[in-house]
Design an enzyme around this catalytic site. Structure first.
Site, PDB file in Angstrom:
ATOM      1  N   LYS A 218       0.987  -1.166   0.136  1.00 15.32           N
ATOM      2  CA  LYS A 218       0.040  -0.030  -0.081  1.00 15.32           C
ATOM      3  C   LYS A 218       0.810   1.180  -0.089  1.00 15.32           C
ATOM      4  CE  LYS A 218      -2.242   3.079   2.050  1.00 15.32           C
ATOM      5  NZ  LYS A 218      -1.826   4.475   1.517  1.00 15.32           N
TER       6      LYS A 218
ATOM      7  N   GLU B 196       8.551   0.973  11.482  1.00 11.78           N
ATOM      8  CA  GLU B 196       9.801   1.894  11.280  1.00 11.78           C
ATOM      9  C   GLU B 196       9.058   3.215  11.510  1.00 11.78           C
ATOM     10  OE1 GLU B 196      12.814   0.989  10.986  1.00 11.78           O
ATOM     11  OE2 GLU B 196      12.314  -1.246  10.692  1.00 11.78           O
TER      12      GLU B 196
ATOM     13  N   CYS C  65      13.700  10.086   7.734  1.00 10.42           N
ATOM     14  CA  CYS C  65      13.471   9.580   9.155  1.00 10.42           C
ATOM     15  C   CYS C  65      14.730   9.884   9.843  1.00 10.42           C
ATOM     16  CB  CYS C  65      12.948   8.133   8.961  1.00 10.42           C
ATOM     17  SG  CYS C  65      14.373   7.171   8.250  1.00 10.42           S
TER      18      CYS C  65
ATOM     19  N   GLU D 278       8.797  15.584  16.165  1.00 13.44           N
ATOM     20  CA  GLU D 278       9.389  15.482  14.844  1.00 13.44           C
ATOM     21  C   GLU D 278       8.541  16.417  13.859  1.00 13.44           C
ATOM     22  OE1 GLU D 278       8.378  11.935  12.342  1.00 13.44           O
ATOM     23  OE2 GLU D 278      10.369  11.965  11.673  1.00 13.44           O
TER      24      GLU D 278
HETATM   25  P1  NAD Z   1       1.910   8.550   7.695  1.00 12.15           P
HETATM   26  O1  NAD Z   1       1.758   7.621   8.699  1.00 12.15           O
HETATM   27  O2  NAD Z   1       0.950   9.152   7.404  1.00 12.15           O
HETATM   28  O3  NAD Z   1       1.688   7.584   6.536  1.00 12.15           O
HETATM   29  C1  NAD Z   1       2.421   6.337   6.039  1.00 12.15           C
HETATM   30  C2  NAD Z   1       1.667   5.376   5.453  1.00 12.15           C
HETATM   31  O4  NAD Z   1       0.498   4.920   6.344  1.00 12.15           O
HETATM   32  C3  NAD Z   1       0.958   5.851   4.347  1.00 12.15           C
HETATM   33  O5  NAD Z   1       0.777   4.654   3.108  1.00 12.15           O
HETATM   34  C4  NAD Z   1      -0.485   6.080   4.570  1.00 12.15           C
HETATM   35  O6  NAD Z   1      -1.354   5.924   3.721  1.00 12.15           O
HETATM   36  C5  NAD Z   1      -0.651   4.982   5.435  1.00 12.15           C
HETATM   37  N1  NAD Z   1      -2.000   5.233   6.654  1.00 12.15           N
HETATM   38  C6  NAD Z   1      -2.282   6.440   7.085  1.00 12.15           C
HETATM   39  N2  NAD Z   1      -3.112   6.317   8.007  1.00 12.15           N
HETATM   40  C7  NAD Z   1      -3.269   5.054   8.174  1.00 12.15           C
HETATM   41  C8  NAD Z   1      -4.281   4.310   8.846  1.00 12.15           C
HETATM   42  N3  NAD Z   1      -5.194   4.768   9.955  1.00 12.15           N
HETATM   43  N4  NAD Z   1      -4.305   2.953   8.459  1.00 12.15           N
HETATM   44  C9  NAD Z   1      -3.320   2.212   7.818  1.00 12.15           C
HETATM   45  N5  NAD Z   1      -2.513   2.942   6.939  1.00 12.15           N
HETATM   46  C10 NAD Z   1      -2.546   4.390   7.199  1.00 12.15           C
HETATM   47  O7  NAD Z   1       3.528   8.741   7.593  1.00 12.15           O
HETATM   48  P2  NAD Z   1       4.086   9.796   6.334  1.00 12.15           P
HETATM   49  O8  NAD Z   1       3.741  11.144   6.621  1.00 12.15           O
HETATM   50  O9  NAD Z   1       3.932   9.206   4.793  1.00 12.15           O
HETATM   51  O10 NAD Z   1       5.578   9.246   6.427  1.00 12.15           O
HETATM   52  C11 NAD Z   1       6.357  10.203   7.377  1.00 12.15           C
HETATM   53  C12 NAD Z   1       6.815   9.596   8.616  1.00 12.15           C
HETATM   54  O11 NAD Z   1       7.675   8.242   8.326  1.00 12.15           O
HETATM   55  C13 NAD Z   1       7.821  10.218   9.519  1.00 12.15           C
HETATM   56  O12 NAD Z   1       7.400  10.231  10.653  1.00 12.15           O
HETATM   57  C14 NAD Z   1       9.022   9.656   9.105  1.00 12.15           C
HETATM   58  O13 NAD Z   1      10.065   9.781  10.207  1.00 12.15           O
HETATM   59  C15 NAD Z   1       8.574   8.196   8.966  1.00 12.15           C
HETATM   60  N6  NAD Z   1       9.837   7.457   8.412  1.00 12.15           N
HETATM   61  C16 NAD Z   1      10.470   6.516   9.162  1.00 12.15           C
HETATM   62  C17 NAD Z   1      11.385   5.627   8.527  1.00 12.15           C
HETATM   63  C18 NAD Z   1      12.456   4.745   9.368  1.00 12.15           C
HETATM   64  O14 NAD Z   1      13.028   3.895   8.801  1.00 12.15           O
HETATM   65  N7  NAD Z   1      12.139   4.558  10.553  1.00 12.15           N
HETATM   66  C19 NAD Z   1      11.742   5.995   7.065  1.00 12.15           C
HETATM   67  C20 NAD Z   1      11.064   7.010   6.432  1.00 12.15           C
HETATM   68  C21 NAD Z   1       9.971   7.655   7.145  1.00 12.15           C
END
Ligand code: NAD
Length: 494
Positions: free
Chosen positions: A188, A264, A299, A398
């Site tokens: 997804k 993650e 991240c 963050e």
């Molecule tokens: P997000 O949590 O908003 O979205 C991530 C994914 O989750 C998207 O595909 C989104 O559609 C899905 N999602 C959203 N709501 C959901 C729900 N209720 N149920 C299931 N899926 C859902 O995050 P983002 O804004 O896309 O990404 C940024 C975040 O990712 C930051 O916090 C960043 O630090 C983190 N990140 C972490 C790493 C790591 O390796 N630790 C790497 C990259 C990004």
């Protein structure tokens, strides 16, 4: 990188993307679509399917059938390896096309995107292709009349939810090891950056991955992501994204089939500069790049700069100078250092953090504003805020944007205490010439990754995972295979 080639690729119309279910490209069950807005200029590039719960259920059912009939898990390791290697080759052959498509969708500067996206995705898939026939079971040291064997089996159906900052790279971190172990997968992508990952999944089919083994459903997280989380037929859920969504996924697992959930999540990574750093100019340049590349949407971004008080003013001035020299602009120009923020929502959230930081006593040393608004795109100046206290919002939360908070420290103990003062623990760095101190920092700072005299940078041979609320699993390296493996004991009386 050739600018003319990039320009001709960006001029191509972007096709409409549908879901990929059971090897076929299919629109959402109700025909709904999502407009894909380019952060470069705010124009609509194309549409993707606004997937429905029915679409997600169909994708999971397809993955289940594919897993149970052994069309992939049942193939010899050599055969699976061949397909994955072919897939990596196809990603590489199409690297620039994929990178430009991804940049049009998410705004990362092309220099970084080309390396980090198709470049790293191909390397990751190749790494796990090469690893898959080196995974052995074990024979346990039992008494003589027993043969105790430990088999390593695929788990079944893997659900992978991906964020928007590096869709191909992070997608490959999940798909590579999951498929290498013989699982079937439903992915997804993020609704604000799905195009390059969808194209990458199409290439997997071209490489010979049997239909149904890899399915991809685009759409809103709270619709299709939630359906995946609540499914009774997904065995492992792997996720990269925000802590808030990670928390929901754990709830979904508890409310459904108690699927394994590996998260993650975000970070607030400390970059700590001691007065005895080997090269302060170099440290300043790396500190700037470590927070501002990809507009801070990394991240592991070094978003907290902790500086020894005796060099604070001089060092901040050097970071300001290095940051001001970074060109912000059209991410498809080869000389751009910092591209666009992924969406207007994210840009406004970033600006909100700056406002709060000022209200809490911080001072702007650089930037602070939206820029290049005339382009229609979402750009923000690299922003440095000094005087950020231990408990300030900018020190604790963050941003996921180009905003650096600076905090001085007097002693090594204070530096460690500041470094460990958030709920996160993803990455960190210490700059010092003192060997013992360097090792102490590795030991004492609670993070998944600690850099010494550098920031960021790592290859696929080492794990990336967080402690605390930065997550509970690791991507990359051979360790990642464990997430996609089921141990089974055979206890045989001889
Ligand atoms: P997000 O949590 O908003 O979205 C991530 C994914 O989750 C998207 O595909 C989104 O559609 C899905 N999602 C959203 N709501 C959901 C729900 N209720 N149920 C299931 N899926 C859902 O995050 P983002 O804004 O896309 O990404 C940024 C975040 O990712 C930051 O916090 C960043 O630090 C983190 N990140 C972490 C790493 C790591 O390796 N630790 C790497 C990259 C990004």
């Amino acid at each position: 990188m050739d600018q003319a080639q990039i320009d001709s690729l960006r001029a191509l119309p972007v096709p409409q993307f549908h879901n990929l279910i059971d090897g076929k490209s299919v629109p959402a069950s109700d025909g709904a679509v999502i407009d894909i807005v380019s952060p470069i200029d705010g124009t609509v590039l194309t549409t993707t399917a606004a997937g429905t719960v029915a679409d997600m259920d169909a994708a999971i059912a397809s993955a289940r059938v594919a897993f149970e009939d052994g069309r992939w898990a049942g193939q010899s390791p050599a055969a699976r390896k061949k397909v994955l290697l072919k897939w990596a080759d196809l990603i590489e052959v199409n690297a620039l096309e994929l990178a430009v498509l991804g940049v049009r969708d998410n705004g990362t500067e092309i220099g970084m995107a080309l390396k980090a996206e198709p470049g790293s995705a191909a390397a990751t898939i190749r790494y796990y292709a090469e690893a898959l026939d080196k995974v052995y079971g074990e024979i346990a040291p039992t008494q003589n009349d027993i043969l105790g064997m430990i088999h390593k089996e695929p788990v079944g159906v893997v659900g992978a939810i991906i964020p928007w900052n590096f869709p191909m790279m992070i997608g490959a971190w999940k798909l590579g090891p999951a498929l290498a172990m013989g699982n079937s997968v439903v992915v997804k992508p993020s609704e604000t950056a799905s195009l390059s990952l969808m194209r990458m999944c199409e290439l997997a089919l071209e490489a010979g991955l049997p239909p149904g083994v890899l399915n991809a459903v685009t759409g809103e997280g709270r619709v299709v992501g939630e359906a995946m989380g609540l499914s009774m037929d997904v065995d492992v859920l792997v996720f990269t994204g925000s802590g808030a969504t990670g928390r929901r996924l754990m709830e979904y697992a508890a409310r459904s089939n108690m699927k394994r959930v590996y998260l993650e999540l975000g970070g607030k990574s400390p970059n700590m500069v001691f007065a005895d750093a080997p090269n302060l100019d170099e440290a300043a340049k790396v500190a700037a790049a470590g927070i501002f590349r990809n507009s801070g949407q990394v991240c592991v971004a070094g978003s907290r700069l902790l500086v020894e008080a005796s060099i604070h003013d001089e060092f901040v001035a050097a970071v300001v100078k290095a940051s001001a020299a970074m060109r912000v602009g059209d991410p498809l120009k080869v000389d751009t250092h910092i591209g666009a923020v992924n969406s207007e929502v994210q840009l406004n959230a970033n600006l909100g953090f700056v406002k709060t930081a000022l209200a809490e006593g911080g001072e702007i040393a650089l930037g602070g504003d939206r820029i290049l608004q005339e382009t229609g795109g979402y750009y923000m100046a690299p922003t440095i805020v000094t005087g950020v206290t231990r408990d300030a919002t900018l020190a604790q939360k963050e941003v996921f944007g180009p905003v650096l908070g600076v905090t001085p420290f007097k002693t090594e103990e204070e530096a460690i205490s500041l470094a460990n003062s958030t709920v996160y623990g993803l990455a960190g760095a210490a700059w010092t010439s003192n060997l013992s101190r360097a090792h102490r920092m590795v030991r004492c700072v609670r993070t998944g990754v600690m850099h010494i005299n550098t920031y960021g940078g790592a290859d696929g041979t080492v794990p990336l995972g967080g402690v605390g609320q930065s997550g509970n699993g690791s991507d990359k390296s051979l360790h990642a295979l464990e997430k996609y493996t089921q141990l089974k004991t055979a206890w045989i009386k001889l």
